[in-house]
Motif scaffolding. Structure first.
Motif, PDB file in Angstrom:
ATOM      1  N   ALA A 135       0.826  -1.215   0.000  1.00 29.86           N
ATOM      2  CA  ALA A 135       0.000   0.000   0.000  1.00 29.86           C
ATOM      3  C   ALA A 135       0.856   1.258   0.000  1.00 29.86           C
ATOM      4  O   ALA A 135       0.447   2.290  -0.549  1.00 29.86           O
ATOM      5  N   VAL A 136       2.046   1.200   0.582  1.00 32.62           N
ATOM      6  CA  VAL A 136       2.927   2.369   0.638  1.00 32.62           C
ATOM      7  C   VAL A 136       3.328   2.832  -0.761  1.00 32.62           C
ATOM      8  O   VAL A 136       3.511   4.031  -1.008  1.00 32.62           O
ATOM      9  N   THR A 137       3.425   1.914  -1.708  1.00 32.59           N
ATOM     10  CA  THR A 137       3.930   2.235  -3.047  1.00 32.59           C
ATOM     11  C   THR A 137       2.840   2.641  -4.034  1.00 32.59           C
ATOM     12  O   THR A 137       3.152   2.979  -5.181  1.00 32.59           O
ATOM     13  N   GLN A 138       1.576   2.607  -3.631  1.00 28.19           N
ATOM     14  CA  GLN A 138       0.487   2.834  -4.580  1.00 28.19           C
ATOM     15  C   GLN A 138       0.274   4.324  -4.858  1.00 28.19           C
ATOM     16  O   GLN A 138       0.482   5.164  -3.986  1.00 28.19           O
ATOM     17  N   ARG A 139      -0.163   4.617  -6.092  1.00 22.95           N
ATOM     18  CA  ARG A 139      -0.455   5.988  -6.497  1.00 22.95           C
ATOM     19  C   ARG A 139      -1.953   6.241  -6.659  1.00 22.95           C
ATOM     20  O   ARG A 139      -2.386   7.382  -6.598  1.00 22.95           O
ATOM     21  N   SER A 140      -2.716   5.182  -6.887  1.00 25.56           N
ATOM     22  CA  SER A 140      -4.165   5.297  -6.992  1.00 25.56           C
ATOM     23  C   SER A 140      -4.785   5.130  -5.608  1.00 25.56           C
ATOM     24  O   SER A 140      -4.427   4.203  -4.869  1.00 25.56           O
ATOM     25  N   VAL A 141      -5.713   6.016  -5.258  1.00 26.29           N
ATOM     26  CA  VAL A 141      -6.342   5.946  -3.939  1.00 26.29           C
ATOM     27  C   VAL A 141      -7.127   4.650  -3.791  1.00 26.29           C
ATOM     28  O   VAL A 141      -7.055   3.974  -2.757  1.00 26.29           O
ATOM     29  N   LYS A 142      -7.892   4.272  -4.816  1.00 28.86           N
ATOM     30  CA  LYS A 142      -8.700   3.057  -4.728  1.00 28.86           C
ATOM     31  C   LYS A 142      -7.816   1.818  -4.636  1.00 28.86           C
ATOM     32  O   LYS A 142      -8.120   0.882  -3.890  1.00 28.86           O
ATOM     33  N   ARG A 143      -6.734   1.807  -5.395  1.00 37.59           N
ATOM     34  CA  ARG A 143      -5.821   0.661  -5.304  1.00 37.59           C
ATOM     35  C   ARG A 143      -5.080   0.661  -3.974  1.00 37.59           C
ATOM     36  O   ARG A 143      -4.807  -0.393  -3.391  1.00 37.59           O
ATOM     37  N   MET A 144      -4.765   1.852  -3.481  1.00 38.56           N
ATOM     38  CA  MET A 144      -4.124   1.950  -2.169  1.00 38.56           C
ATOM     39  C   MET A 144      -5.040   1.431  -1.066  1.00 38.56           C
ATOM     40  O   MET A 144      -4.599   0.777  -0.127  1.00 38.56           O
ATOM     41  N   LEU A 145      -6.367   1.689  -1.184  1.00 39.68           N
ATOM     42  CA  LEU A 145      -7.309   1.209  -0.188  1.00 39.68           C
ATOM     43  C   LEU A 145      -7.548  -0.297  -0.300  1.00 39.68           C
ATOM     44  O   LEU A 145      -8.012  -0.920   0.652  1.00 39.68           O
ATOM     45  N   ALA A 146      -7.243  -0.877  -1.459  1.00 40.02           N
ATOM     46  CA  ALA A 146      -7.417  -2.320  -1.622  1.00 40.02           C
ATOM     47  C   ALA A 146      -6.436  -3.096  -0.756  1.00 40.02           C
ATOM     48  O   ALA A 146      -6.802  -4.110  -0.141  1.00 40.02           O
ATOM     49  N   TYR A 147      -5.203  -2.638  -0.716  1.00 39.33           N
ATOM     50  CA  TYR A 147      -4.198  -3.372   0.065  1.00 39.33           C
ATOM     51  C   TYR A 147      -4.413  -3.243   1.572  1.00 39.33           C
ATOM     52  O   TYR A 147      -4.249  -4.230   2.301  1.00 39.33           O
ATOM     53  N   PRO A 148      -4.787  -2.077   2.115  1.00 35.73           N
ATOM     54  CA  PRO A 148      -5.159  -2.063   3.531  1.00 35.73           C
ATOM     55  C   PRO A 148      -6.346  -2.956   3.855  1.00 35.73           C
ATOM     56  O   PRO A 148      -6.436  -3.495   4.963  1.00 35.73           O
ATOM     57  N   SER A 149      -7.288  -3.128   2.894  1.00 36.51           N
ATOM     58  CA  SER A 149      -8.399  -4.040   3.163  1.00 36.51           C
ATOM     59  C   SER A 149      -7.907  -5.472   3.311  1.00 36.51           C
ATOM     60  O   SER A 149      -8.474  -6.257   4.072  1.00 36.51           O
ATOM     61  N   ILE A 150      -6.840  -5.812   2.586  1.00 37.85           N
ATOM     62  CA  ILE A 150      -6.231  -7.135   2.741  1.00 37.85           C
ATOM     63  C   ILE A 150      -5.613  -7.259   4.127  1.00 37.85           C
ATOM     64  O   ILE A 150      -5.737  -8.297   4.790  1.00 37.85           O
TER      65      ILE A 150
END
Length: 506
Positions: free
Chosen positions: A305-320
């Protein structure tokens, strides 16, 4: 004739109260109300030819509220001995799913109106998915689990591809369908070995009573392995998580908000009942396997999640990673607290996560982007849109004093007392890592400089949005403020919440 009428009236007066009392005790009455509301939406939409969308929106909200009120009424006024079904564990998760449905529908109206897609079909699929998740949470046999799981998965799949003119949405729907089918096949392969040794029984308790562990030990191990893989797909536990970021990025934002929380409610509830009731003799084995999967999910989810640039994709990894935290509560259930810490944290997570998506929905509508760098300088353009993440993002990361900190504190403490020594330290470290990427967005909002100039964000529109429809800010802003305050202030009342969820068993 008069005697006949009097007799008929007496029969009606005699049977009607009994019928009402029987329906009142019916365990699936909230689901039946949701289905009736679903049918009403379809009929009204056909009669009005899709013109009265506000009425359909109000009906869906009313249906979820009535279902929730009915569930609470059954829960409070009917003791377990007078219900046809169930226990507090089932009812809590069914109530959570109704909360998810209500809040997600409440904040979706503007997006649907502006995206020029059918409101009735959207509401239909959301109510169907919510009903499937509610049945899944209290399912007590193998067939019901599979059917309700597919009902939830297919409805979510159709919702992910709802914006048909968006190629990313079509891609997300296709991936969702393929991965859902694969996970369901593993689940069926796990159910099949249990059917014959138990003498063709489907109920959980009857299945366990009919299988002799000493005689069918290898079959039970194979079944548990397949069921673990199948449920890990649904829970997005690594290495079965690959579908989650792509579907989050491609699906419409209100849809992502909906199934990001429903999956965290229905799937853990079903997993807990399934493994706790069918595999009591393998508790050590499946505890070890799930603890490893939960540990990997926390590490992988937060680091990527630290490396993501898209907010929605960034929120996907914290959901994991969040499902890893929740699984600590599943593994740390004890006789004193039951699943109280897990249930409490799930409730707090629903408010925090739905509030996060209520923030990014209007931003995506007005700008057509979900890139993190485009949030730079947002405070000067829309203070209300900035207010919500300032209160809620620290809560998601587990910073004190918001409610997320207290939820994680109780969750990790009970996990440590239950002997989850490898996973709890990992959870603490990864929670600190998560604070970084949540605060990074807040810092950008207040100190960053937008690369798009000083153009107001309301002047740029999503290409899928109808320019003739003005974007109403009221419902989204109200939703953001309510959820931000609720996810923050619920930490003050965490002791009463824990008291309600203590001694919750299935």
């Amino acid at each position: 004739m008069n005697i006949t009428l009097i007799s008929t009236t007496n029969d009606i007066n005699f049977f009607l109260p009994k019928l009402i009392a029987t329906l009142a005790k019916l365990s699936l009455l909230p689901e039946i109300i949701s289905i009736l509301g679903l049918v009403a939406i379809v009929v009204i939409d056909l009669l009005s030819k899709g013109k009265n969308v506000i009425l359909l929106y109000n009906i869906s909200l009313a249906v979820t509220l009535v279902s929730a009120a009915t569930l609470l009424w059954q829960w409070v006024f009917f003791p377990p001995s007078e219900r046809f079904c169930n226990n507090d564990f089932d009812n809590i998760f069914r109530f959570f799913l109704l909360i998810c449905s209500f809040l997600s529908v409440f904040s979706s109206a503007d997006y649907i109106l502006c995206s020029k897609v059918s409101m009735s079909e959207f509401l239909l699929l959301k109510l169907a998915a919510g009903s499937g998740g509610m049945v899944l949470s209290c399912a007590n046999d193998l067939v019901t689990i599979y059917v309700s799981l597919e009902f939830l998965a297919l409805s979510s799949c159709f919702l992910s591809g709802y914006t048909k003119r968006d190629m990313r949405s079509n891609e997300a729907s296709t991936k969702f369908l393929l991965m859902s089918g694969a996970s369901s096949s593993f689940l069926l392969y796990g159910f099949s070995p249990l059917y014959a040794p138990s003498g063709g029984r489907l109920q959980f308790d009857e299945t366990v009573d009919g299988i002799l562990f000493n005689q069918y030990g290898s079959i039970i191990y194979i079944s548990a392995a397949f069921i673990t893989v199948g449920t890990s797909f649904k829970l997005s536990l690594p290495p079965f998580h690959q579908w989650t970021p792509d579907i989050y990025e491609g699906s419409p934002t209100p849809v992502v908000a909906f199934f990001s929380v429903t999956s965290k409610v229905a799937a853990p509830a079903s997993f807990t009942r399934l493994f706790g009731l069918i595999f009591p003799d393998l508790s050590n084995e499946w505890h070890i396997a799930v603890e490893l999967l939960a540990t990997f999910s926390m590490i992988l989810g937060n680091l990527i999640a630290v490396t993501q640039r898209s907010v929605k994709r960034m929120l996907a990894y914290p959901s994991i990673s969040q499902i890893g935290y929740i699984m600590i509560g599943v593994l740390s259930a004890d006789s004193g607290n039951g699943y109280g810490s897990m249930i409490t944290y799930t409730f707090i997570y629903i408010l925090m996560n739905l509030g996060t998506f209520a923030r990014i929905t209007p931003f995506g509508l007005r700008t057509g982007t979900d890139n993190i760098r485009d949030y730079a300088g947002l405070y000067m353009k829309d203070p209300v849109l900035t207010f919500s993440p300032v209160l809620r993002s620290p809560s998601l990361g587990g910073m004190p004093p918001p409610s997320g900190f207290f939820g994680k504190l109780h969750l990790f403490w009970h996990g440590w007392k239950a002997g989850s020594y490898p996973s709890v330290p990992v959870a603490l470290v990864t929670s600190v890592i998560s604070i970084y990427y949540y605060l990074k967005i807040i810092k950008s909002m207040f100190t960053g400089k937008s690369g798009r100039g000083d153009t107001p964000i309301t002047s740029r529109q999503n290409p899928l949005v109808s320019p003739s429809i003005s974007i109403s800010k009221n419902s989204l802003e109200i939703a953001m403020i309510i959820r931000a305050l609720a996810s923050t202030l619920s930490g003050i009342f965490i002791d009463p919440i824990l008291e309600i969820t203590r001694n919750t068993f299935f």
